[in-house]
Design a protein around this motif. Structure first.
Motif, PDB file in Angstrom:
ATOM      1  N   ALA A  17       0.816  -1.222   0.000  1.00  0.00           N
ATOM      2  CA  ALA A  17       0.000   0.000   0.000  1.00  0.00           C
ATOM      3  C   ALA A  17       0.845   1.265   0.000  1.00  0.00           C
ATOM      4  O   ALA A  17       0.316   2.366   0.113  1.00  0.00           O
ATOM      5  CB  ALA A  17      -0.933  -0.007   1.207  1.00  0.00           C
ATOM      6  N   GLY A  18       2.165   1.106  -0.130  1.00  0.00           N
ATOM      7  CA  GLY A  18       3.054   2.282  -0.089  1.00  0.00           C
ATOM      8  C   GLY A  18       2.882   3.143  -1.331  1.00  0.00           C
ATOM      9  O   GLY A  18       2.337   2.702  -2.348  1.00  0.00           O
ATOM     10  N   LEU A  19       3.377   4.365  -1.261  1.00  0.00           N
ATOM     11  CA  LEU A  19       3.177   5.321  -2.359  1.00  0.00           C
ATOM     12  C   LEU A  19       4.172   5.132  -3.500  1.00  0.00           C
ATOM     13  O   LEU A  19       3.943   5.614  -4.601  1.00  0.00           O
ATOM     14  CB  LEU A  19       3.292   6.756  -1.823  1.00  0.00           C
ATOM     15  CG  LEU A  19       2.206   7.157  -0.815  1.00  0.00           C
ATOM     16  CD1 LEU A  19       2.490   8.561  -0.290  1.00  0.00           C
ATOM     17  CD2 LEU A  19       0.826   7.094  -1.457  1.00  0.00           C
ATOM     18  N   GLY A  20       5.277   4.470  -3.237  1.00  0.00           N
ATOM     19  CA  GLY A  20       6.256   4.219  -4.303  1.00  0.00           C
ATOM     20  C   GLY A  20       6.877   5.492  -4.847  1.00  0.00           C
ATOM     21  O   GLY A  20       7.121   5.611  -6.051  1.00  0.00           O
ATOM     22  N   THR A  21       7.191   6.435  -3.975  1.00  0.00           N
ATOM     23  CA  THR A  21       7.679   7.740  -4.461  1.00  0.00           C
ATOM     24  C   THR A  21       9.058   7.645  -5.117  1.00  0.00           C
ATOM     25  O   THR A  21       9.381   8.471  -5.960  1.00  0.00           O
ATOM     26  CB  THR A  21       7.751   8.763  -3.307  1.00  0.00           C
ATOM     27  OG1 THR A  21       8.564   8.216  -2.262  1.00  0.00           O
ATOM     28  CG2 THR A  21       6.374   9.074  -2.759  1.00  0.00           C
ATOM     29  N   ARG A 107      -7.651  -3.231   2.769  1.00  0.00           N
ATOM     30  CA  ARG A 107      -7.105  -1.914   2.434  1.00  0.00           C
ATOM     31  C   ARG A 107      -6.575  -1.211   3.672  1.00  0.00           C
ATOM     32  O   ARG A 107      -7.140  -1.337   4.751  1.00  0.00           O
ATOM     33  CB  ARG A 107      -8.172  -1.074   1.740  1.00  0.00           C
ATOM     34  CG  ARG A 107      -8.358  -1.529   0.303  1.00  0.00           C
ATOM     35  CD  ARG A 107      -9.438  -0.755  -0.376  1.00  0.00           C
ATOM     36  NE  ARG A 107      -9.124   0.660  -0.484  1.00  0.00           N
ATOM     37  CZ  ARG A 107      -9.275   1.355  -1.607  1.00  0.00           C
ATOM     38  NH1 ARG A 107      -9.684   0.774  -2.699  1.00  0.00           N
ATOM     39  NH2 ARG A 107      -9.025   2.648  -1.618  1.00  0.00           N
ATOM     40  N   GLN A 108      -5.494  -0.477   3.463  1.00  0.00           N
ATOM     41  CA  GLN A 108      -4.863   0.202   4.591  1.00  0.00           C
ATOM     42  C   GLN A 108      -5.531   1.538   4.914  1.00  0.00           C
ATOM     43  O   GLN A 108      -5.374   2.036   6.024  1.00  0.00           O
ATOM     44  CB  GLN A 108      -3.362   0.398   4.308  1.00  0.00           C
ATOM     45  CG  GLN A 108      -2.579   0.840   5.534  1.00  0.00           C
ATOM     46  CD  GLN A 108      -1.130   1.120   5.233  1.00  0.00           C
ATOM     47  OE1 GLN A 108      -0.676   0.986   4.100  1.00  0.00           O
ATOM     48  NE2 GLN A 108      -0.385   1.509   6.243  1.00  0.00           N
ATOM     49  N   GLY A 109      -6.250   2.116   3.968  1.00  0.00           N
ATOM     50  CA  GLY A 109      -6.879   3.408   4.255  1.00  0.00           C
ATOM     51  C   GLY A 109      -5.921   4.538   3.979  1.00  0.00           C
ATOM     52  O   GLY A 109      -6.056   5.249   2.994  1.00  0.00           O
TER      53      GLY A 109
END
Ligand code: UTP
Length: 302
Positions: A17-21, A107-109
């Motif tokens: 669920a990370g943003l992968g920046t 889902r992590q929210g």
């Protein structure tokens, strides 16, 4: 194995669920776990690894913009019908492979950190020990790290983390372990620091993306305040378990010396594609020849 210890680990949690920046802009609309490594998305390699280790209850933690992950592990009827009509049995089988994998989703929210992602799996996991496999971290299929970690959990109880020796200048990129005793590649972990300055690092043993956790970690995570990057860090919760004198069975480490790729990092991603590309059963020969020619051209300064 003592009777009071669970006999086996069957559940796997894959935080994705990370943003992968680090991989923007590629990850603006595509989850980093869906980036192709040769011809499969990274996450499929991770689910396959869990299955090989006997973990057949897989939960993927997803978030906003991650629908592609759920679609990948579901049937795509139009595509399957089209391939069937064409008689393309080979591709049909490949498309159905991931749909046949038994995967659950939660889902992590909000992406509040890896520790928080693990915490949202609590209800699914219950009171059983469970593995955590980071969805963008690939371990070569020939290396049996997870199986070894499950074995250590069964022998010693507690939680087990995977460690890898890294050059000193890279320790600030990882969680880093202080260790007391060694038994071959198995170490007792006495402390953990998330992304330390090299001067403060307790060792060059970095925490990599595989864990086998005792369910007591959930109570600790509930109490863990946001740490580095204002995120709830799994490393901070494990530090508490490691420092609390054997509570929850303590923390053990398995030192991994095999091949591992962090596909959320652009350079490591490229290395993974080249390595797995030259080893691919269909593409490997042609691609390998091209890589050799390319390397020779570069060496000749062309
Ligand atoms: P990373 O730190 O590699 O993921 O987390 P990230 O935050 O997506 O990466 P960058 O730094 O912005 O590029 C390790 C794993 O934990 C998951 C990620 O998806 C990755 O698999 N994660 C991280 C979550 O599931 N939730 C979070 O809140 C944070």
């Amino acid at each position: 194995m003592s009777a009071d210890r669970p006999s086996s680990v069957t559940k796997a949690v894959i935080p994705a669920a990370g943003l992968g920046t680090r991989f923007l802009p590629a990850t603006k609309a595509t989850p980093k776990e869906m980036l192709p490594v040769v011809d499969k998305p990274a996450i499929q390699y991770v689910v396959e690894e869990a299955e090989r280790a006997g973990l057949d209850n897989v939960l993927i933690v997803t978030g906003r913009n991650k629908y592609a992950l759920e679609d990948h592990f579901d049937h795509q009827w139009e595509l399957e019908q089209a391939l069937e009509a064409k008689g393309d049995q080979n591709r049909l089988e490949r498309v159905r492979e991931s749909a046949a994998m038994k995967v659950h989703f939660v889902r992590q929210g909000q992406p509040r950190g890896l520790g928080h992602a693990v915490l949202v799996a609590r209800q699914h996991v219950g009171d059983d020990p469970f593995a955590v496999l980071l969805g963008d971290d690939l371990i070569d299929a020939r290396d049996h790290l997870l199986e070894e970690m499950v074995r250590v959990r069964e022998e010693r109880g507690g939680s087990v983390i995977a460690l890898m020796e890294v050059p000193e200048e890279q320790v600030h990129l990882y969680g880093c372990a202080a260790v007391a005793s060694r038994d071959g590649d198995v170490v007792e972990v006495t402390g953990l620091v998330e992304k330390p300055d090299p001067a403060d690092a307790p060792s060059n043993l970095a925490v990599i993306g595989r864990y086998v956790l005792d369910p007591s970690v959930f109570d600790v995570l509930e109490r863990t305040e946001p740490g580095r990057g204002n995120e709830i860090q799994l490393t901070d919760a494990l530090q508490q378990l490691a420092a609390s004198g054997g509570a929850g069975g303590g923390v053990h480490g398995v030192v991994f010396r095999g091949r591992r790729y962090d596909t959320g990092d652009r350079l490591d991603y490229l290395k993974a594609v080249v390595r797995l590309g030259v080893e691919h059963p269909e593409l490997g020969k042609g691609f390998g020849e091209w890589v050799d020619e390319f390397a020779a051209e570069r060496a000749a300064g062309q």
